[in-house]
Design an enzyme around this catalytic site. Structure first.
Site, PDB file in Angstrom:
ATOM      1  N   ARG A 101       2.794  75.665  53.230  1.00  0.00           N
ATOM      2  CA  ARG A 101       3.691  76.817  53.057  1.00  0.00           C
ATOM      3  C   ARG A 101       3.123  77.655  51.921  1.00  0.00           C
ATOM      4  O   ARG A 101       3.028  77.174  50.783  1.00  0.00           O
ATOM      5  CB  ARG A 101       5.115  76.360  52.739  1.00  0.00           C
ATOM      6  CG  ARG A 101       5.986  77.482  52.217  1.00  0.00           C
ATOM      7  CD  ARG A 101       7.456  77.177  52.240  1.00  0.00           C
ATOM      8  NE  ARG A 101       7.949  77.166  53.600  1.00  0.00           N
ATOM      9  CZ  ARG A 101       9.250  77.199  53.924  1.00  0.00           C
ATOM     10  NH1 ARG A 101      10.176  77.222  52.979  1.00  0.00           N
ATOM     11  NH2 ARG A 101       9.610  77.200  55.188  1.00  0.00           N
ATOM     12  N   HIS A 128       5.990  82.506  60.713  1.00  0.00           N
ATOM     13  CA  HIS A 128       6.696  81.214  60.584  1.00  0.00           C
ATOM     14  C   HIS A 128       6.771  80.557  61.977  1.00  0.00           C
ATOM     15  O   HIS A 128       7.833  80.433  62.580  1.00  0.00           O
ATOM     16  CB  HIS A 128       8.085  81.449  60.012  1.00  0.00           C
ATOM     17  CG  HIS A 128       8.738  80.212  59.450  1.00  0.00           C
ATOM     18  ND1 HIS A 128       8.117  78.974  59.409  1.00  0.00           N
ATOM     19  CD2 HIS A 128       9.977  80.030  58.913  1.00  0.00           C
ATOM     20  CE1 HIS A 128       8.944  78.099  58.860  1.00  0.00           C
ATOM     21  NE2 HIS A 128      10.077  78.696  58.557  1.00  0.00           N
ATOM     22  N   GLN A 131       9.186  77.464  62.909  1.00  0.00           N
ATOM     23  CA  GLN A 131      10.585  77.858  63.074  1.00  0.00           C
ATOM     24  C   GLN A 131      10.813  78.401  64.482  1.00  0.00           C
ATOM     25  O   GLN A 131      11.791  78.045  65.151  1.00  0.00           O
ATOM     26  CB  GLN A 131      10.954  78.920  62.030  1.00  0.00           C
ATOM     27  CG  GLN A 131      12.368  79.441  62.159  1.00  0.00           C
ATOM     28  CD  GLN A 131      13.411  78.387  61.833  1.00  0.00           C
ATOM     29  OE1 GLN A 131      13.367  77.784  60.777  1.00  0.00           O
ATOM     30  NE2 GLN A 131      14.344  78.164  62.740  1.00  0.00           N
ATOM     31  N   ASP A 223      17.750  87.223  59.563  1.00  0.00           N
ATOM     32  CA  ASP A 223      17.121  86.470  58.469  1.00  0.00           C
ATOM     33  C   ASP A 223      17.496  87.178  57.168  1.00  0.00           C
ATOM     34  O   ASP A 223      17.996  88.311  57.193  1.00  0.00           O
ATOM     35  CB  ASP A 223      15.589  86.471  58.689  1.00  0.00           C
ATOM     36  CG  ASP A 223      14.828  85.659  57.640  1.00  0.00           C
ATOM     37  OD1 ASP A 223      15.450  84.820  56.946  1.00  0.00           O
ATOM     38  OD2 ASP A 223      13.606  85.877  57.501  1.00  0.00           O
ATOM     39  N   CYS A 263      17.294  81.439  60.923  1.00  0.00           N
ATOM     40  CA  CYS A 263      16.380  80.364  60.506  1.00  0.00           C
ATOM     41  C   CYS A 263      16.930  79.562  59.326  1.00  0.00           C
ATOM     42  O   CYS A 263      16.542  78.409  59.136  1.00  0.00           O
ATOM     43  CB  CYS A 263      15.015  80.943  60.164  1.00  0.00           C
ATOM     44  SG  CYS A 263      15.093  82.235  58.907  1.00  0.00           S
ATOM     45  N   ARG A 291      13.990  71.802  64.359  1.00  0.00           N
ATOM     46  CA  ARG A 291      12.761  71.824  63.561  1.00  0.00           C
ATOM     47  C   ARG A 291      12.109  70.439  63.587  1.00  0.00           C
ATOM     48  O   ARG A 291      10.896  70.309  63.705  1.00  0.00           O
ATOM     49  CB  ARG A 291      13.057  72.214  62.105  1.00  0.00           C
ATOM     50  CG  ARG A 291      13.533  73.637  61.877  1.00  0.00           C
ATOM     51  CD  ARG A 291      12.447  74.659  62.158  1.00  0.00           C
ATOM     52  NE  ARG A 291      11.277  74.463  61.338  1.00  0.00           N
ATOM     53  CZ  ARG A 291      11.129  74.890  60.079  1.00  0.00           C
ATOM     54  NH1 ARG A 291      12.086  75.582  59.521  1.00  0.00           N
ATOM     55  NH2 ARG A 291      10.012  74.679  59.408  1.00  0.00           N
TER      56      ARG A 291
HETATM   57  N1   CP Z   1      13.958  77.856  57.896  1.00  0.00           N
HETATM   58  C1   CP Z   1      13.193  77.292  56.936  1.00  0.00           C
HETATM   59  O1   CP Z   1      11.973  77.288  57.012  1.00  0.00           O
HETATM   60  O2   CP Z   1      13.882  76.717  55.919  1.00  0.00           O
HETATM   61  P1   CP Z   1      13.264  76.165  54.559  1.00  0.00           P
HETATM   62  O3   CP Z   1      12.771  77.371  53.770  1.00  0.00           O
HETATM   63  O4   CP Z   1      14.411  75.486  53.877  1.00  0.00           O
HETATM   64  O5   CP Z   1      12.151  75.233  54.866  1.00  0.00           O
HETATM   65  N1  NVA Z   2      11.813  85.324  55.701  1.00  0.00           N
HETATM   66  C1  NVA Z   2      12.222  84.133  54.970  1.00  0.00           C
HETATM   67  C2  NVA Z   2      12.244  82.957  55.888  1.00  0.00           C
HETATM   68  C3  NVA Z   2      12.722  81.681  55.240  1.00  0.00           C
HETATM   69  C4  NVA Z   2      12.684  80.509  56.179  1.00  0.00           C
HETATM   70  C5  NVA Z   2      11.298  83.912  53.788  1.00  0.00           C
HETATM   71  O1  NVA Z   2      10.080  84.049  53.975  1.00  0.00           O
HETATM   72  O2  NVA Z   2      11.779  83.605  52.712  1.00  0.00           O
END
Ligand code: CP
Ligand code: NVA
Length: 305
Positions: A101, A128, A131, A223, A263, A291
């Protein structure tokens, strides 16, 4: 060639179909896969916080017989200037897969380029994909299919919007994006999504009018307005995104049986009203659960013995 899971645009519809079918099997019969990744280690690099991604990958690899290694923002030498290339090459000598990440998408792509083990994108500023694989699994469970459905995403043209564009396009869906002026999806992503949609019978629509975007939708998705790394823009975005909240009024533009997805994490009273996210059309916790199953499918595909 080492296979990776970096972007839904890189996966063929057949590969994604196979992953969704595997995820369904894994969800139905988890013990069947209890040894699928026995003895395997997944390194999990996190440059940002996480609840779902961290816990679902760590428990997922454990349930497949392997182990996950959490490497937080200050745990490894990346934040002290060690390069992505060196990190990838060193990790490849120890582990069987890397989930990352990151902020810059180039960092997760760089791990794939320089390492010799499969790399999974656990969210970048651009995409992502894990997701959205779980989202597609959820939609299919609830709606009985994907092709021909209209998915309306309302809000920031961000990583979620981008992966939904690719994922929806891959399965012949109509993906509509409604965004405030100045927050459109990336132009290159839109071009690629339109190319994919043209080959699958899907369609891509972009509008600055959320009511038009949500019209007759089967799935309404939103989101956060300020993603991780954009915390400093939060108050400005609250103003710019006014009128883009998914509430009962906006849900009224969708089909009466429309599903609501997010998400998560969510901010009730900002991008979504509590009434909608906690209401009968919402499937956000089934979505979060998926997930686990979807990512176990990815790990089995990329890392199984
Ligand atoms: N939706 C998602 O990726 O959640 P987290 O940021 O908690 O991993
Ligand atoms: N768009 C959000 C998604 C989180 C799962 C972010 O990047 O923070």
């Amino acid at each position: 060639m080492t296979r990776h899971f970096l972007s839904l645009a890189d996966q063929s519809t057949e590969e994604l179909r196979a992953l969704l079918d595997l995820a369904r099997q894994i969800k139905l019969f988890p013990p069947t896969f209890a040894e699928a990744c026995a003895g395997k280690t997944l390194a999990m690099i996190f440059q940002k916080p996480s609840l779902r991604t961290r816990v679902s990958f760590q428990t997922g690899i454990f349930q497949l017989g392997g182990q996950g290694l959490y490497l937080g923002p200050t745990d490894i030498q990346l934040h002290r200037g060690e390069t992505i290339a060196d990190t990838a090459q060193v990790l490849s000598r120890y582990v069987d897969g890397i989930m990352a990440r990151v902020f810059a998408h180039a960092d997760v792509a760089g791990l794939a380029e320089h390492g010799t083990v499969p790399v999974i994108n656990g969210l970048s500023d651009l995409l992502h994909p894990c997701q959205v694989l779980a989202d597609l699994q959820t939609i299919e469970e609830k709606k009985g299919g994907l092709r021909g459905l209209k998915l309306a995403y309302v809000g920031d043209g961000n990583n979620m919007a981008h992966s939904l564009l690719y994922g929806g396009a891959r399965f012949g869906m109509t993906v509509s994006i409604s965004h405030p002026r100045g927050y459109a999806p990336d132009a290159d992503v839109l071009t690629r999504a339109r190319e994919i949609a043209a080959s699958t019978g899907g369609a891509i629509q972009v509008t600055e009018d959320p009511r038009e975007g949500v019209e007759a939708a089967d799935v309404v998705y939103t989101d956060v307005w300020a993603s991780m790394g954009q915390e400093g823009e939060h108050s400005e975005r609250l103003k710019r995104f006014e009128g883009f909240q998914v509430n009962a009024d906006l849900m009224g533009c969708a089909r009466p049986d429309a599903l609501f997805l997010h998400c998560l994490p969510a901010h009730r009273g900002e991008e979504v009203s509590a009434e909608v996210i906690d209401g009968p059309q919402s499937a956000v916790f089934d979505e979060a659960e998926n997930r686990l199953h979807a990512q176990k499918a990815i790990m089995v595909r990329l890392m199984a013995r």
